[in-house]
Design an enzyme around this catalytic site. Structure first.
Site, short mmCIF file in Angstrom:
data_model
loop_
_atom_site.label_atom_id
_atom_site.label_comp_id
_atom_site.label_asym_id
_atom_site.label_seq_id
_atom_site.Cartn_x
_atom_site.Cartn_y
_atom_site.Cartn_z
N SER A 156 0.86 -1.19 0.00
CA SER A 156 0.00 0.00 0.00
C SER A 156 0.89 1.23 0.00
O SER A 156 2.10 1.13 0.29
CB SER A 156 -0.85 -0.03 1.27
OG SER A 156 -1.38 1.23 1.57
N TYR A 169 -3.21 -0.30 10.19
CA TYR A 169 -3.03 -0.66 8.78
C TYR A 169 -1.64 -0.23 8.30
O TYR A 169 -0.94 -0.98 7.61
CB TYR A 169 -4.13 0.03 7.97
CG TYR A 169 -4.20 -0.32 6.50
CD1 TYR A 169 -4.87 -1.47 6.07
CD2 TYR A 169 -3.65 0.51 5.53
CE1 TYR A 169 -4.97 -1.78 4.71
CE2 TYR A 169 -3.74 0.21 4.19
CZ TYR A 169 -4.41 -0.93 3.78
OH TYR A 169 -4.50 -1.22 2.44
P1 NDP Z 1 -11.91 -5.76 -0.38
O1 NDP Z 1 -12.44 -5.50 0.98
O2 NDP Z 1 -12.72 -5.35 -1.56
O3 NDP Z 1 -11.53 -7.31 -0.53
C1 NDP Z 1 -10.82 -7.97 0.47
C2 NDP Z 1 -10.72 -9.45 0.12
O4 NDP Z 1 -9.98 -10.12 1.15
C3 NDP Z 1 -12.07 -10.13 0.03
O5 NDP Z 1 -12.01 -11.07 -1.02
C4 NDP Z 1 -12.20 -10.85 1.38
O6 NDP Z 1 -13.04 -11.98 1.22
C5 NDP Z 1 -10.74 -11.23 1.62
N1 NDP Z 1 -10.40 -11.46 3.02
C6 NDP Z 1 -10.47 -10.59 4.07
N2 NDP Z 1 -10.08 -11.20 5.20
C7 NDP Z 1 -9.74 -12.48 4.86
C8 NDP Z 1 -9.29 -13.61 5.57
N3 NDP Z 1 -9.09 -13.55 6.90
N4 NDP Z 1 -9.05 -14.77 4.91
C9 NDP Z 1 -9.25 -14.85 3.58
N5 NDP Z 1 -9.69 -13.81 2.83
C10 NDP Z 1 -9.94 -12.64 3.48
O7 NDP Z 1 -10.46 -5.06 -0.40
P2 NDP Z 1 -9.58 -4.53 -1.62
O8 NDP Z 1 -9.83 -5.35 -2.83
O9 NDP Z 1 -9.74 -3.06 -1.67
O10 NDP Z 1 -8.12 -4.81 -1.04
C11 NDP Z 1 -7.35 -5.93 -1.44
C12 NDP Z 1 -5.91 -5.72 -0.95
O11 NDP Z 1 -5.40 -4.52 -1.55
C13 NDP Z 1 -5.79 -5.53 0.56
O12 NDP Z 1 -4.62 -6.14 1.02
C14 NDP Z 1 -5.70 -4.03 0.71
O13 NDP Z 1 -5.04 -3.65 1.89
C15 NDP Z 1 -4.89 -3.67 -0.53
N6 NDP Z 1 -5.02 -2.27 -0.94
C16 NDP Z 1 -6.21 -1.75 -1.35
C17 NDP Z 1 -6.28 -0.43 -1.76
C18 NDP Z 1 -7.55 0.18 -2.28
O14 NDP Z 1 -7.52 1.38 -2.62
N7 NDP Z 1 -8.65 -0.55 -2.39
C19 NDP Z 1 -5.11 0.44 -1.73
C20 NDP Z 1 -3.90 -0.21 -1.30
C21 NDP Z 1 -3.87 -1.53 -0.92
P3 NDP Z 1 -13.91 -12.62 2.47
O15 NDP Z 1 -14.49 -11.46 3.22
O16 NDP Z 1 -14.92 -13.51 1.83
O17 NDP Z 1 -12.93 -13.39 3.28
#
Ligand code: NDP
Length: 265
Positions: A156, A169
């Site tokens: 990030s 975070y």
């Molecule tokens: P979302 O909230 O849209 O998606 C998160 C995903 O992670 C979901 O598929 C969720 O599925 C899964 N997840 C969460 N906890 C767990 C767990 N314990 N075990 C397995 N799966 C898990 O987030 P984003 O797509 O926005 O983010 C994805 C990544 O990108 C993250 O690491 C985030 O920090 C990073 N990021 C995002 C940014 C943004 O602007 N969106 C910017 C910078 C980094 P489920 O709930 O079914 O488990």
């Protein structure tokens, strides 16, 4: 000592970005950035394995890719649960190798540090940082035995910059940057490449409250040199590069995909 027969970097390749023989596990890929990256990798020929905790969401995501003729498997597990992780990885390895792992699962809990509870702190650290160690550990053992493999950690802007109300975070993503370098230190000699992608602000479920917040939305657009939010599919190019032979001598790096935000004050 790397065996030249399994090190493609010593053989000129027709298409450095070809992923057609690669089986790739992307954690947290039943939605958001993970699903976009999975779709993009599959469109470049990879066989992708989707993951998440919500089984129904996982199946719907897999169906959406299969409808477009893409090769998809699913593996439901919680990346923070050591037993679930070890069982799932062992099951996946029974049916074939894992060539590339993308540690993408993550959560955000916005709270200032004087208010944060230990429970929230641990939840964010475990999901965003410890999980990458838990999932990479059994996968790396397998990759080391094969003499090849690639791991991509989704970092990030907060891997290098602080911002109010994102303390847990920021600590986790800063740690993930250093974990990327630590993995490189331990595993590069086995012909594993471990790199990271640093997304700027992307529109997903995680950032939906920020997109809806007029003031924050204006700040993101004003602060980003490209003057806009990123679209999750704009992370695909970096993921293809880091998953393919094109990056065989790139190790321990973060590639920022952020419309220039990290480069400019
Ligand atoms: P979302 O909230 O849209 O998606 C998160 C995903 O992670 C979901 O598929 C969720 O599925 C899964 N997840 C969460 N906890 C767990 C767990 N314990 N075990 C397995 N799966 C898990 O987030 P984003 O797509 O926005 O983010 C994805 C990544 O990108 C993250 O690491 C985030 O920090 C990073 N990021 C995002 C940014 C943004 O602007 N969106 C910017 C910078 C980094 P489920 O709930 O079914 O488990």
């Amino acid at each position: 000592m790397v065996n030249p027969s399994v090190n493609p970097s010593v053989h000129p390749s027709v298409n450095l970005f070809d992923l057609s023989s690669r089986r790739i596990l992307i954690t947290g890929s039943n939605g958001g950035i993970g699903l976009s990256i999975a779709q993009g990798l599959a469109q470049h020929g990879a066989q992708v394995i989707l993951n998440g905790r919500d089984a129904a969401k996982l199946e719907a995501a897999a169906q959406s890719l299969r409808q477009n003729g893409l090769e998809v498997e699913t593996s439901r597990f919680d990346v923070t649960n050591e037993t679930e992780v070890d069982t799932a990885i062992a099951e996946l390895l029974e049916t074939g190798p894992i060539d590339v792992l993308v540690n993408n699962a993550g959560i955000q809990r916005r709270v200032s540090l004087e208010q944060v509870t230990l429970e929230t702190w641990n939840e964010v650290l475990t999901t965003n940082l410890t999980s990458a160690m838990l999932v990479s550990r059994p996968v790396a053992r397998h990759m080391i035995a094969r003499g090849q493999g690639k791991i991509i950690n989704i970092c990030s802007l907060m891997s290098g910059l602080g911002r109010a109300t994102t303390g847990p975070y920021t600590a986790a993503k800063g740690g993930l940057k250093m974990l990327t370098q630590a993995m490189c230190a331990d595993w590069a000699k086995h012909n594993l490449q471990i790199n990271a992608i640093g997304p700027g602000y992307f529109e997903t479920e995680m950032t939906a409250p920020l997109v809806a917040d007029e003031k924050f939305n204006a700040w993101v657009c004003g602060r980003t040199p490209a003057n806009r939010w990123g679209k999750p599919q704009e992370l695909v190019g970096a993921a293809v590069f880091l998953a393919s032979n094109a990056s065989n001598f790139v190790n321990g790096q973060i590639l920022y995909v952020d419309g220039g935000m990290f480069a400019v004050l």
